[in-house]
Design a protein around this motif. Sequence first.
Motif, PDB file in Angstrom:
ATOM      1  N   PHE A 177     -41.751 -11.295  -4.464  1.00  0.00           N
ATOM      2  CA  PHE A 177     -42.870 -11.333  -3.543  1.00  0.00           C
ATOM      3  C   PHE A 177     -43.060  -9.975  -2.893  1.00  0.00           C
ATOM      4  N   MET A 178     -44.294  -9.676  -2.563  1.00  0.00           N
ATOM      5  CA  MET A 178     -44.630  -8.490  -1.801  1.00  0.00           C
ATOM      6  C   MET A 178     -45.357  -8.964  -0.548  1.00  0.00           C
ATOM      7  N   VAL A 179     -44.873  -8.570   0.595  1.00  0.00           N
ATOM      8  CA  VAL A 179     -45.467  -8.962   1.866  1.00  0.00           C
ATOM      9  C   VAL A 179     -46.092  -7.732   2.507  1.00  0.00           C
ATOM     10  N   THR A 180     -47.345  -7.849   2.901  1.00  0.00           N
ATOM     11  CA  THR A 180     -48.028  -6.778   3.613  1.00  0.00           C
ATOM     12  C   THR A 180     -48.213  -7.216   5.052  1.00  0.00           C
ATOM     13  N   GLY A 181     -47.625  -6.485   5.966  1.00  0.00           N
ATOM     14  CA  GLY A 181     -47.793  -6.763   7.390  1.00  0.00           C
ATOM     15  C   GLY A 181     -48.817  -5.807   7.967  1.00  0.00           C
ATOM     16  N   THR A 182     -49.819  -6.358   8.641  1.00  0.00           N
ATOM     17  CA  THR A 182     -50.852  -5.518   9.254  1.00  0.00           C
ATOM     18  C   THR A 182     -50.991  -5.864  10.730  1.00  0.00           C
ATOM     19  N   ALA A 183     -51.407  -4.891  11.494  1.00  0.00           N
ATOM     20  CA  ALA A 183     -51.661  -5.111  12.921  1.00  0.00           C
ATOM     21  C   ALA A 183     -52.830  -4.237  13.354  1.00  0.00           C
TER      22      ALA A 183
END
Length: 131
Positions: free
Chosen positions: A38-44
């Motif tokens: 899995f690849m998780v992209t965290g954005t804010a």
Amino acid sequence: MVRRAPGQGADQNLERMLFSSRTGKAEALSSDSERMIFMVTGTAKITMYAPWVHSLKEKRMIVKSVCAKVRNKFNVSISEVEEQDTHQSIVLGLACVTGDAAFADRVIDHVLNFIEEITEAEIVDVKRELL
């Protein structure tokens, strides 16, 4: 991305044929060597208020300084994304890519704490998203 070949059942215990979208070729994987990655992209999106700023030049110095310090300390992408023509409002976009959602969330927390330490601007709003 890898997808199952047409007609292949999930209950088959021997080898399964998988199509790789990168190569377009079928690959044989045994059931014990197959695993999900899995690849998780965290954005804010961080909205800040700096009441002492009276010019765009002054704001630009603050934004450049914060972005450079965050980039140097953390391995994330950060940039001003909105309100570029408003003197006292700063909106920064932040993104990180990891293999774990909890780690992405911790990175965003650490970046927010670091921004609070290095600038006098007040963090008004934070919108997070994990993809």
